[in-house]
Scaffold this motif. Structure first.
Motif, PDB file in Angstrom:
ATOM      1  N   PHE A  16     115.513 -37.837 -48.866  1.00 48.13           N
ATOM      2  CA  PHE A  16     115.275 -37.755 -50.288  1.00 48.13           C
ATOM      3  C   PHE A  16     115.833 -39.283 -51.174  1.00 48.13           C
ATOM      4  O   PHE A  16     115.576 -39.335 -52.157  1.00 48.13           O
ATOM      5  CB  PHE A  16     116.078 -36.681 -51.069  1.00 48.13           C
ATOM      6  CG  PHE A  16     115.531 -35.262 -50.396  1.00 48.13           C
ATOM      7  CD1 PHE A  16     114.356 -35.106 -50.362  1.00 48.13           C
ATOM      8  CD2 PHE A  16     116.409 -34.570 -50.096  1.00 48.13           C
ATOM      9  CE1 PHE A  16     113.781 -33.801 -49.963  1.00 48.13           C
ATOM     10  CE2 PHE A  16     115.895 -33.452 -49.511  1.00 48.13           C
ATOM     11  CZ  PHE A  16     114.618 -32.960 -49.243  1.00 48.13           C
ATOM     12  N   ARG A  17     116.758 -39.990 -50.302  1.00 43.85           N
ATOM     13  CA  ARG A  17     117.342 -41.231 -51.029  1.00 43.85           C
ATOM     14  C   ARG A  17     117.059 -42.424 -50.202  1.00 43.85           C
ATOM     15  O   ARG A  17     117.399 -43.546 -50.606  1.00 43.85           O
ATOM     16  CB  ARG A  17     118.802 -41.001 -50.830  1.00 43.85           C
ATOM     17  CG  ARG A  17     119.418 -39.843 -51.475  1.00 43.85           C
ATOM     18  CD  ARG A  17     119.050 -39.432 -52.812  1.00 43.85           C
ATOM     19  NE  ARG A  17     119.548 -38.067 -53.197  1.00 43.85           N
ATOM     20  CZ  ARG A  17     119.379 -37.588 -54.407  1.00 43.85           C
ATOM     21  NH1 ARG A  17     118.942 -38.245 -55.282  1.00 43.85           N
ATOM     22  NH2 ARG A  17     119.633 -36.304 -54.512  1.00 43.85           N
ATOM     23  N   ARG A  18     116.255 -42.388 -49.104  1.00 39.25           N
ATOM     24  CA  ARG A  18     115.927 -43.743 -48.472  1.00 39.25           C
ATOM     25  C   ARG A  18     115.204 -44.775 -49.224  1.00 39.25           C
ATOM     26  O   ARG A  18     115.502 -46.145 -49.019  1.00 39.25           O
ATOM     27  CB  ARG A  18     115.133 -43.342 -47.202  1.00 39.25           C
ATOM     28  CG  ARG A  18     113.656 -42.951 -47.189  1.00 39.25           C
ATOM     29  CD  ARG A  18     113.083 -42.763 -45.787  1.00 39.25           C
ATOM     30  NE  ARG A  18     111.682 -42.385 -45.909  1.00 39.25           N
ATOM     31  CZ  ARG A  18     111.279 -40.949 -45.896  1.00 39.25           C
ATOM     32  NH1 ARG A  18     112.415 -40.211 -45.660  1.00 39.25           N
ATOM     33  NH2 ARG A  18     110.251 -40.752 -45.898  1.00 39.25           N
ATOM     34  N   ASP A  19     114.294 -44.476 -50.348  1.00 39.26           N
ATOM     35  CA  ASP A  19     113.537 -45.432 -51.007  1.00 39.26           C
ATOM     36  C   ASP A  19     114.738 -46.056 -51.905  1.00 39.26           C
ATOM     37  O   ASP A  19     114.706 -47.150 -52.022  1.00 39.26           O
ATOM     38  CB  ASP A  19     112.825 -44.653 -52.030  1.00 39.26           C
ATOM     39  CG  ASP A  19     111.568 -44.277 -51.233  1.00 39.26           C
ATOM     40  OD1 ASP A  19     110.169 -44.762 -51.049  1.00 39.26           O
ATOM     41  OD2 ASP A  19     111.630 -43.032 -50.355  1.00 39.26           O
ATOM     42  N   LEU A  20     115.724 -45.360 -52.508  1.00 41.62           N
ATOM     43  CA  LEU A  20     116.630 -45.822 -53.088  1.00 41.62           C
ATOM     44  C   LEU A  20     117.724 -47.036 -52.293  1.00 41.62           C
ATOM     45  O   LEU A  20     117.953 -47.901 -52.797  1.00 41.62           O
ATOM     46  CB  LEU A  20     117.808 -44.841 -53.734  1.00 41.62           C
ATOM     47  CG  LEU A  20     118.879 -45.310 -54.540  1.00 41.62           C
ATOM     48  CD1 LEU A  20     118.553 -46.151 -55.618  1.00 41.62           C
ATOM     49  CD2 LEU A  20     119.931 -43.975 -54.979  1.00 41.62           C
ATOM     50  N   ILE A  21     117.922 -46.382 -51.159  1.00 44.41           N
ATOM     51  CA  ILE A  21     118.726 -47.011 -50.070  1.00 44.41           C
ATOM     52  C   ILE A  21     118.187 -48.522 -50.022  1.00 44.41           C
ATOM     53  O   ILE A  21     118.555 -49.516 -49.656  1.00 44.41           O
ATOM     54  CB  ILE A  21     119.123 -46.292 -49.011  1.00 44.41           C
ATOM     55  CG1 ILE A  21     120.210 -45.154 -49.397  1.00 44.41           C
ATOM     56  CG2 ILE A  21     119.737 -47.226 -47.990  1.00 44.41           C
ATOM     57  CD1 ILE A  21     120.214 -44.263 -48.276  1.00 44.41           C
ATOM     58  N   LYS A  22     116.749 -48.392 -49.646  1.00 42.56           N
ATOM     59  CA  LYS A  22     116.010 -49.715 -49.240  1.00 42.56           C
ATOM     60  C   LYS A  22     116.081 -50.588 -50.329  1.00 42.56           C
ATOM     61  O   LYS A  22     116.068 -51.760 -50.327  1.00 42.56           O
ATOM     62  CB  LYS A  22     114.398 -49.348 -49.276  1.00 42.56           C
ATOM     63  CG  LYS A  22     114.111 -48.748 -47.672  1.00 42.56           C
ATOM     64  CD  LYS A  22     112.813 -48.222 -47.712  1.00 42.56           C
ATOM     65  CE  LYS A  22     112.145 -47.604 -46.350  1.00 42.56           C
ATOM     66  NZ  LYS A  22     110.722 -47.222 -46.450  1.00 42.56           N
ATOM     67  N   GLU A  23     115.999 -50.058 -51.649  1.00 38.68           N
ATOM     68  CA  GLU A  23     116.099 -50.964 -52.884  1.00 38.68           C
ATOM     69  C   GLU A  23     117.543 -51.653 -52.885  1.00 38.68           C
ATOM     70  O   GLU A  23     117.656 -52.775 -53.312  1.00 38.68           O
ATOM     71  CB  GLU A  23     115.674 -50.329 -54.049  1.00 38.68           C
ATOM     72  CG  GLU A  23     115.583 -51.080 -55.264  1.00 38.68           C
ATOM     73  CD  GLU A  23     114.258 -52.101 -55.076  1.00 38.68           C
ATOM     74  OE1 GLU A  23     114.294 -53.047 -55.685  1.00 38.68           O
ATOM     75  OE2 GLU A  23     113.130 -51.601 -54.519  1.00 38.68           O
ATOM     76  N   LEU A  24     118.524 -50.792 -52.523  1.00 37.56           N
ATOM     77  CA  LEU A  24     119.767 -51.298 -52.592  1.00 37.56           C
ATOM     78  C   LEU A  24     120.145 -52.461 -51.649  1.00 37.56           C
ATOM     79  O   LEU A  24     121.138 -53.203 -51.698  1.00 37.56           O
ATOM     80  CB  LEU A  24     120.906 -50.148 -52.412  1.00 37.56           C
ATOM     81  CG  LEU A  24     120.796 -49.149 -53.597  1.00 37.56           C
ATOM     82  CD1 LEU A  24     121.860 -47.966 -53.090  1.00 37.56           C
ATOM     83  CD2 LEU A  24     121.320 -49.850 -54.869  1.00 37.56           C
ATOM     84  N   LEU A  25     119.440 -52.229 -50.485  1.00 36.79           N
ATOM     85  CA  LEU A  25     119.680 -53.091 -49.274  1.00 36.79           C
ATOM     86  C   LEU A  25     119.051 -54.493 -49.550  1.00 36.79           C
ATOM     87  O   LEU A  25     119.583 -55.317 -48.698  1.00 36.79           O
ATOM     88  CB  LEU A  25     119.101 -52.422 -48.028  1.00 36.79           C
ATOM     89  CG  LEU A  25     119.982 -51.476 -47.245  1.00 36.79           C
ATOM     90  CD1 LEU A  25     119.304 -50.650 -46.462  1.00 36.79           C
ATOM     91  CD2 LEU A  25     121.227 -52.081 -46.743  1.00 36.79           C
ATOM     92  N   LYS A  26     118.128 -54.675 -50.354  1.00 40.08           N
ATOM     93  CA  LYS A  26     117.466 -55.869 -50.689  1.00 40.08           C
ATOM     94  C   LYS A  26     118.549 -56.974 -51.004  1.00 40.08           C
ATOM     95  O   LYS A  26     118.282 -58.227 -50.785  1.00 40.08           O
ATOM     96  CB  LYS A  26     116.338 -55.921 -51.908  1.00 40.08           C
ATOM     97  CG  LYS A  26     115.222 -54.947 -51.360  1.00 40.08           C
ATOM     98  CD  LYS A  26     114.140 -55.053 -52.499  1.00 40.08           C
ATOM     99  CE  LYS A  26     113.003 -54.286 -52.028  1.00 40.08           C
ATOM    100  NZ  LYS A  26     112.031 -54.029 -53.247  1.00 40.08           N
ATOM    101  N   ASN A  27     119.534 -56.565 -51.862  1.00 39.09           N
ATOM    102  CA  ASN A  27     120.583 -57.744 -52.340  1.00 39.09           C
ATOM    103  C   ASN A  27     121.902 -57.285 -52.041  1.00 39.09           C
ATOM    104  O   ASN A  27     122.801 -57.856 -52.736  1.00 39.09           O
ATOM    105  CB  ASN A  27     120.325 -57.958 -53.814  1.00 39.09           C
ATOM    106  CG  ASN A  27     118.939 -58.362 -53.864  1.00 39.09           C
ATOM    107  OD1 ASN A  27     118.461 -59.420 -53.432  1.00 39.09           O
ATOM    108  ND2 ASN A  27     118.357 -57.716 -55.278  1.00 39.09           N
TER     109      ASN A  27
END
Length: 360
Positions: A16-27
């Motif tokens: 449920f949170r991997r899309d959020l985590i992917k976004e956070l991992l960008k920067n």
């Protein structure tokens, strides 16, 4: 930024949170502190740094909870995060307390109220007092529905100006794409996906199914999920009777959603029921309870039906309403649900809203 995410299990965080985590991992650099599980390696491959932090999800043992609080303090010292994000009750409370003590900025996610808030008593008073302390210095407290936020405000846990309501965790409308509706008019297949336990409304669901079968209606129930409570003998009995199939826990629920005519979740309480969102996004009508966390996903009579919680007769009547629809009406109901998910609950929109609320 150096971000630490504290959660109680890997499966929920990944699903449920991997899309959020992917976004956070960008920067940012992202650490995850949670018990080891099968999805940890997937999270590590995404770029997360894993810290094993075992905990008991259910029950409150003062000694074990104090040990968890000390473990979180140790993790904070090792990671030195710029921001901590917590999910679920124990990480929210003991992670929040550790962050408050260490002076580390933290964001708390209330993914549901849990059993403690279901009735007044010592347990509720205790949990409320812990939450008041744990959330005192939180940067923002995120809720998945308005009802849960109001409970926290009414119990003087937090003031409204320090809260934000999301549309749950959202649903990946690309992953849960619109799939063809079953083109038949014979036996109707209902689907339940979730932990098999009393508070998910499984007793009412089984009773409603038995009422329908007594009426001579051809219908079947697929159950997907692990037994959180001991329903093994009951499931085996109903499976032997021929009207239920128990598939246990499945990593991929999409084939089961595609095979069903209608999704049913008669839960007693939810933060935001992801299974409702996933089924609706796939073009399936949804029957669920008229409680916050479920009702938001359904437009009653348009995308599905809302029923009373802990009421087998109400559920039976809702299922009969669905059964009375023509095949074209069922398909139209599923399409309307899909449109609602794209418009309101799309994961990309929810991730964007979450990051904005956290002010990252």
């Amino acid at each position: 930024m150096n971000i630490l995410i504290i959660a109680n299990n890997d499966v929920g965080l990944y699903q449920f949170r991997r899309d959020l985590i992917k976004e956070l991992l960008k920067n940012n650099e992202v650490h995850i502190a949670l018990p080891y599980g099968e999805k940890v390696e997937d999270l590590v491959q995404m770029g997360c740094k894993f810290i094993d932090t075992p905990l008991e999800r259910r029950g409150m043992n003062p000694l074990k909870d104090m040990a968890l609080f000390k473990l979180y303090k140790k993790v904070l010292k090792e990671v030195s995060p710029d921001l901590v994000i917590t999910y679920t009750i124990k990480p929210n409370i003991y992670g929040g307390l550790a962050c408050k003590q260490a002076g580390v900025p933290y964001v708390v996610n209330i993914t549901g109220l849990g059993t403690a808030f279901q009735k007044d008593g010592l347990l509720k008073s205790f949990v409320v007092s812990l939450y008041k302390k744990a959330l005192k210095k939180a940067k923002v407290v995120l809720f998945e529905n308005e009802g849960n936020r109001q409970v926290f405000i009414e119990n003087h846990i937090i003031t409204e100006d320090r809260t934000h309501v999301l549309h749950g965790a959202g649903v990946n409308t690309d992953l849960y794409s619109l799939v063809p509706y079953p083109n038949h008019t014979d036996e109707v297949k209902f689907l339940f996906v979730g932990r098999v336990m009393k508070e998910k409304g499984v007793d009412e669901l089984f009773q409603a199914m038995q009422m329908l079968l007594k009426d001579g209606i051809a219908c079947h129930l697929d159950v997907v999920g692990w037994c959180e409570e001991d329903y093994t003998d009951v499931l085996n009995q109903y499976q032997a009777e021929g009207w239920l199939t128990n598939y246990g826990f499945q990593n991929d629920v999409k084939p089961f959603i595609e095979a069903c005519d209608c999704f049913v979740l008669p839960s007693w309480h939810e933060g935001m029921a992801n299974t409702n969102l996933e089924s609706a996004s796939s073009g399936r009508p949804v029957i669920t309870t008229n409680i916050h966390g479920c009702m938001e996903s359904v437009e009653d009579g348009v995308t599905g039906f809302l029923i009373e919680k802990q009421n087998a007769v109400s559920l039976y009547e809702g299922m009969k309403k669905f059964l009375a629809l023509s095949l074209d009406e069922r398909k139209a109901m599923g399409l309307a649900g899909r449109e609602r998910m794209v418009e309101i609950f799309d994961k990309k929109k929810v991730v964007e809203d979450t990051i904005k609320a956290m002010d990252i």
